[in-house]
Motif scaffolding. Sequence first.
Motif, PDB file in Angstrom:
ATOM      1  N   THR A   1       0.852  -1.195   0.000  1.00 22.16           N
ATOM      2  CA  THR A   1       0.000   0.000   0.000  1.00 22.16           C
ATOM      3  C   THR A   1       0.886   1.242   0.000  1.00 22.16           C
ATOM      4  O   THR A   1       1.624   1.483   0.958  1.00 22.16           O
ATOM      5  CB  THR A   1      -0.935   0.014   1.220  1.00 22.16           C
ATOM      6  N   ALA A   2       0.800   2.011  -1.096  1.00 25.45           N
ATOM      7  CA  ALA A   2       1.631   3.206  -1.227  1.00 25.45           C
ATOM      8  C   ALA A   2       0.907   4.468  -0.774  1.00 25.45           C
ATOM      9  O   ALA A   2       1.544   5.419  -0.314  1.00 25.45           O
ATOM     10  CB  ALA A   2       2.076   3.361  -2.682  1.00 25.45           C
ATOM     11  N   VAL A   3      -0.423   4.490  -0.920  1.00 26.06           N
ATOM     12  CA  VAL A   3      -1.235   5.661  -0.552  1.00 26.06           C
ATOM     13  C   VAL A   3      -2.406   5.154   0.270  1.00 26.06           C
ATOM     14  O   VAL A   3      -3.219   4.367  -0.214  1.00 26.06           O
ATOM     15  CB  VAL A   3      -1.745   6.397  -1.803  1.00 26.06           C
ATOM     16  N   ASP A   4      -2.490   5.595   1.525  1.00 24.26           N
ATOM     17  CA  ASP A   4      -3.549   5.094   2.412  1.00 24.26           C
ATOM     18  C   ASP A   4      -4.332   6.279   2.973  1.00 24.26           C
ATOM     19  O   ASP A   4      -3.902   6.940   3.921  1.00 24.26           O
ATOM     20  CB  ASP A   4      -2.950   4.268   3.546  1.00 24.26           C
ATOM     21  N   PHE A   5      -5.487   6.546   2.384  1.00 20.33           N
ATOM     22  CA  PHE A   5      -6.313   7.671   2.834  1.00 20.33           C
ATOM     23  C   PHE A   5      -6.913   7.417   4.212  1.00 20.33           C
ATOM     24  O   PHE A   5      -7.311   8.364   4.893  1.00 20.33           O
ATOM     25  CB  PHE A   5      -7.434   7.938   1.821  1.00 20.33           C
ATOM     26  N   ARG A   6      -6.963   6.170   4.623  1.00 12.18           N
ATOM     27  CA  ARG A   6      -7.527   5.844   5.933  1.00 12.18           C
ATOM     28  C   ARG A   6      -6.684   6.415   7.061  1.00 12.18           C
ATOM     29  O   ARG A   6      -7.152   6.529   8.201  1.00 12.18           O
ATOM     30  CB  ARG A   6      -7.651   4.327   6.081  1.00 12.18           C
ATOM     31  N   ARG A   7      -5.441   6.784   6.794  1.00 18.39           N
ATOM     32  CA  ARG A   7      -4.542   7.327   7.817  1.00 18.39           C
ATOM     33  C   ARG A   7      -4.637   8.847   7.948  1.00 18.39           C
ATOM     34  O   ARG A   7      -3.981   9.432   8.807  1.00 18.39           O
ATOM     35  CB  ARG A   7      -3.098   6.922   7.505  1.00 18.39           C
ATOM     36  N   LEU A   8      -5.430   9.480   7.081  1.00 23.60           N
ATOM     37  CA  LEU A   8      -5.556  10.936   7.157  1.00 23.60           C
ATOM     38  C   LEU A   8      -6.289  11.354   8.426  1.00 23.60           C
ATOM     39  O   LEU A   8      -7.195  10.654   8.892  1.00 23.60           O
ATOM     40  CB  LEU A   8      -6.324  11.457   5.939  1.00 23.60           C
ATOM     41  N   ARG A   9      -5.935  12.507   8.959  1.00 24.11           N
ATOM     42  CA  ARG A   9      -6.645  13.067  10.101  1.00 24.11           C
ATOM     43  C   ARG A   9      -7.666  14.087   9.588  1.00 24.11           C
ATOM     44  O   ARG A   9      -7.579  15.287   9.841  1.00 24.11           O
ATOM     45  CB  ARG A   9      -5.664  13.718  11.071  1.00 24.11           C
ATOM     46  N   THR A  10      -8.596  13.574   8.817  1.00 27.93           N
ATOM     47  CA  THR A  10      -9.660  14.393   8.259  1.00 27.93           C
ATOM     48  C   THR A  10     -10.988  13.670   8.500  1.00 27.93           C
ATOM     49  O   THR A  10     -11.014  12.485   8.844  1.00 27.93           O
ATOM     50  CB  THR A  10      -9.476  14.607   6.750  1.00 27.93           C
ATOM     51  N   ARG A  11     -12.068  14.387   8.298  1.00 26.20           N
ATOM     52  CA  ARG A  11     -13.385  13.777   8.492  1.00 26.20           C
ATOM     53  C   ARG A  11     -13.646  12.692   7.446  1.00 26.20           C
ATOM     54  O   ARG A  11     -14.238  11.657   7.731  1.00 26.20           O
ATOM     55  CB  ARG A  11     -14.468  14.851   8.413  1.00 26.20           C
ATOM     56  N   HIS A  12     -13.199  12.931   6.225  1.00 27.18           N
ATOM     57  CA  HIS A  12     -13.425  11.991   5.118  1.00 27.18           C
ATOM     58  C   HIS A  12     -12.077  11.364   4.748  1.00 27.18           C
ATOM     59  O   HIS A  12     -11.198  12.055   4.242  1.00 27.18           O
ATOM     60  CB  HIS A  12     -14.035  12.713   3.922  1.00 27.18           C
ATOM     61  N   ARG A  13     -11.961  10.083   4.958  1.00 35.50           N
ATOM     62  CA  ARG A  13     -10.686   9.403   4.751  1.00 35.50           C
ATOM     63  C   ARG A  13     -10.777   8.474   3.541  1.00 35.50           C
ATOM     64  O   ARG A  13     -10.468   7.287   3.612  1.00 35.50           O
ATOM     65  CB  ARG A  13     -10.300   8.627   6.015  1.00 35.50           C
ATOM     66  N   TYR A  14     -11.170   9.046   2.422  1.00 39.32           N
ATOM     67  CA  TYR A  14     -11.324   8.298   1.184  1.00 39.32           C
ATOM     68  C   TYR A  14     -11.516   9.303   0.051  1.00 39.32           C
ATOM     69  O   TYR A  14     -11.801  10.484   0.279  1.00 39.32           O
ATOM     70  CB  TYR A  14     -12.530   7.360   1.254  1.00 39.32           C
ATOM     71  N   VAL A  15     -11.358   8.811  -1.168  1.00 38.28           N
ATOM     72  CA  VAL A  15     -11.722   9.567  -2.361  1.00 38.28           C
ATOM     73  C   VAL A  15     -13.051   9.010  -2.852  1.00 38.28           C
ATOM     74  O   VAL A  15     -13.181   7.803  -3.071  1.00 38.28           O
ATOM     75  CB  VAL A  15     -10.645   9.446  -3.455  1.00 38.28           C
ATOM     76  N   ALA A  16     -14.040   9.879  -2.991  1.00 40.55           N
ATOM     77  CA  ALA A  16     -15.346   9.446  -3.484  1.00 40.55           C
ATOM     78  C   ALA A  16     -15.336   9.455  -5.010  1.00 40.55           C
ATOM     79  O   ALA A  16     -14.873  10.411  -5.635  1.00 40.55           O
ATOM     80  CB  ALA A  16     -16.447  10.373  -2.963  1.00 40.55           C
ATOM     81  N   MET A  17     -15.839   8.371  -5.587  1.00 37.69           N
ATOM     82  CA  MET A  17     -15.968   8.261  -7.036  1.00 37.69           C
ATOM     83  C   MET A  17     -17.438   8.436  -7.383  1.00 37.69           C
ATOM     84  O   MET A  17     -18.266   7.570  -7.082  1.00 37.69           O
ATOM     85  CB  MET A  17     -15.461   6.902  -7.521  1.00 37.69           C
ATOM     86  N   VAL A  18     -17.768   9.560  -7.984  1.00 40.23           N
ATOM     87  CA  VAL A  18     -19.160   9.876  -8.292  1.00 40.23           C
ATOM     88  C   VAL A  18     -19.209  10.449  -9.708  1.00 40.23           C
ATOM     89  O   VAL A  18     -18.310  11.210 -10.103  1.00 40.23           O
ATOM     90  CB  VAL A  18     -19.737  10.884  -7.270  1.00 40.23           C
ATOM     91  N   PRO A  19     -20.202  10.077 -10.511  1.00 38.48           N
ATOM     92  CA  PRO A  19     -20.303  10.678 -11.851  1.00 38.48           C
ATOM     93  C   PRO A  19     -20.293  12.195 -11.756  1.00 38.48           C
ATOM     94  O   PRO A  19     -21.049  12.775 -10.972  1.00 38.48           O
ATOM     95  CB  PRO A  19     -21.645  10.146 -12.374  1.00 38.48           C
ATOM     96  N   GLN A  20     -19.441  12.824 -12.553  1.00 40.99           N
ATOM     97  CA  GLN A  20     -19.296  14.267 -12.419  1.00 40.99           C
ATOM     98  C   GLN A  20     -20.601  14.998 -12.684  1.00 40.99           C
ATOM     99  O   GLN A  20     -20.870  16.045 -12.084  1.00 40.99           O
ATOM    100  CB  GLN A  20     -18.200  14.788 -13.354  1.00 40.99           C
TER     101      GLN A  20
END
Length: 414
Positions: free
Chosen positions: A87-106
């Motif tokens: 794992t090179a990039v782990d958003f789960r370790r961020l100290r933010t409210r949202h710890r992911y990238v959301a994929m949603v149709p633009q």
Amino acid sequence: MRSQATTCAIVGGGPAGMVLGLLLARQGVRVTVLEKHADFLRDFRGDTVHPSTLELLDELGLGERFASLPHTRVERLAFPLPGGEVTAVDFRRLRTRHRYVAMVPQWDLLNLLAEAAGEEPCFTLRMSTEVTGLLWEDGRVAGVRYRDREGPGELRAELTVACDGRWSAVRRAAGLRPREFPVPLDVWWFRLPPLEGVSGALVPRVRDGKVFGLIPREGYVQVAHLIPKGADARLRARGLEAFRRDVAAAVPEAAGVVDTVRGWDEVHVLDVRLNRLRRWHLPGLLCIGDAAHAMSPAGGVGINLAVQDAVAAARLLAGPLLRGRVTERDLAAVRRRRLLPTVVTQLMQRVLHRLVFRSLLAGRLPRVALVAAPLLRLAPGLSVVPARMIGVGVRPERAPAAARRPPAAARRGG
């Protein structure tokens, strides 16, 4: 010829244009957004919504509405290497409210922003309205010429903002030319049915110089196939069956469904560009987002940078717009605010192009991966560093206080 007037004319109804329009309108600035298409329905546009953009939606009171949209979440980016996946990039370790990238149709995101902005009396959205030129007055941009279903017209404005993307017609009409940086790749985008094990993580598949990124989406898998720069026509000439064999070889679990790609019209090419304007403004005109700095798809950060540009511009320019006079000094302040994150992000992308993508496209394992893998296995917490760069950015922006709204639940409770 018809002629109207507004305070701020925004050209382009993408994420930057819609966010800027919403934020300015909530601060009392008269805004008109001009979008050349009749709707927002275009496939394979940037569909990533990063943690900092999700926090912005919360600040605007739109978080609950966004959460109700069909979307998937990417929590980490991993690479298959000798000795196992890393794992090179782990958003789960961020100290933010949202710890992911959301994929949603633009188009869903843009419709949400358009609905919210439409609630503001100062906001106007004009679809099917293509800007054809600029209005000049005493050496200053004084608005735009356009064509809509009723024919040609003019929209006069104190400020015109180009948010019309990497091929910006406004930028071209103003005579502004970006500095181009070399890139080694283009991208083919296409869809496959859901695949076993593709969820929550983006894990590239690599074989013999063929690179495929598998992105989990709602009801399908979005596939990014990296190809050498300028190779689109040559690779299509090999035929659809050769393409299907490449996919099946690199992604064995897709072998039984690759024939769902029925023709080349379902394989969309992205002409990757990486560039930046030296000067983002002229009197009466400002360029932001891709119109000022086109980004590589590496990290999927282009939308995030464009939205952050819009937030900074809304905060810095609302006052001058309300006073009725925007100076070049005001416009230069936007560039000064956003130049550092732009330069740093593009530098990171250029390093990735040189150290990672060139090797992968040549069929070699990047040396940097062999060095980084033991470090990441020994100290997995290091994966938060690229997660921070991608998910939050160098200089995240906060919504202007006057544009913020409480969540819908709080408003109902009140």
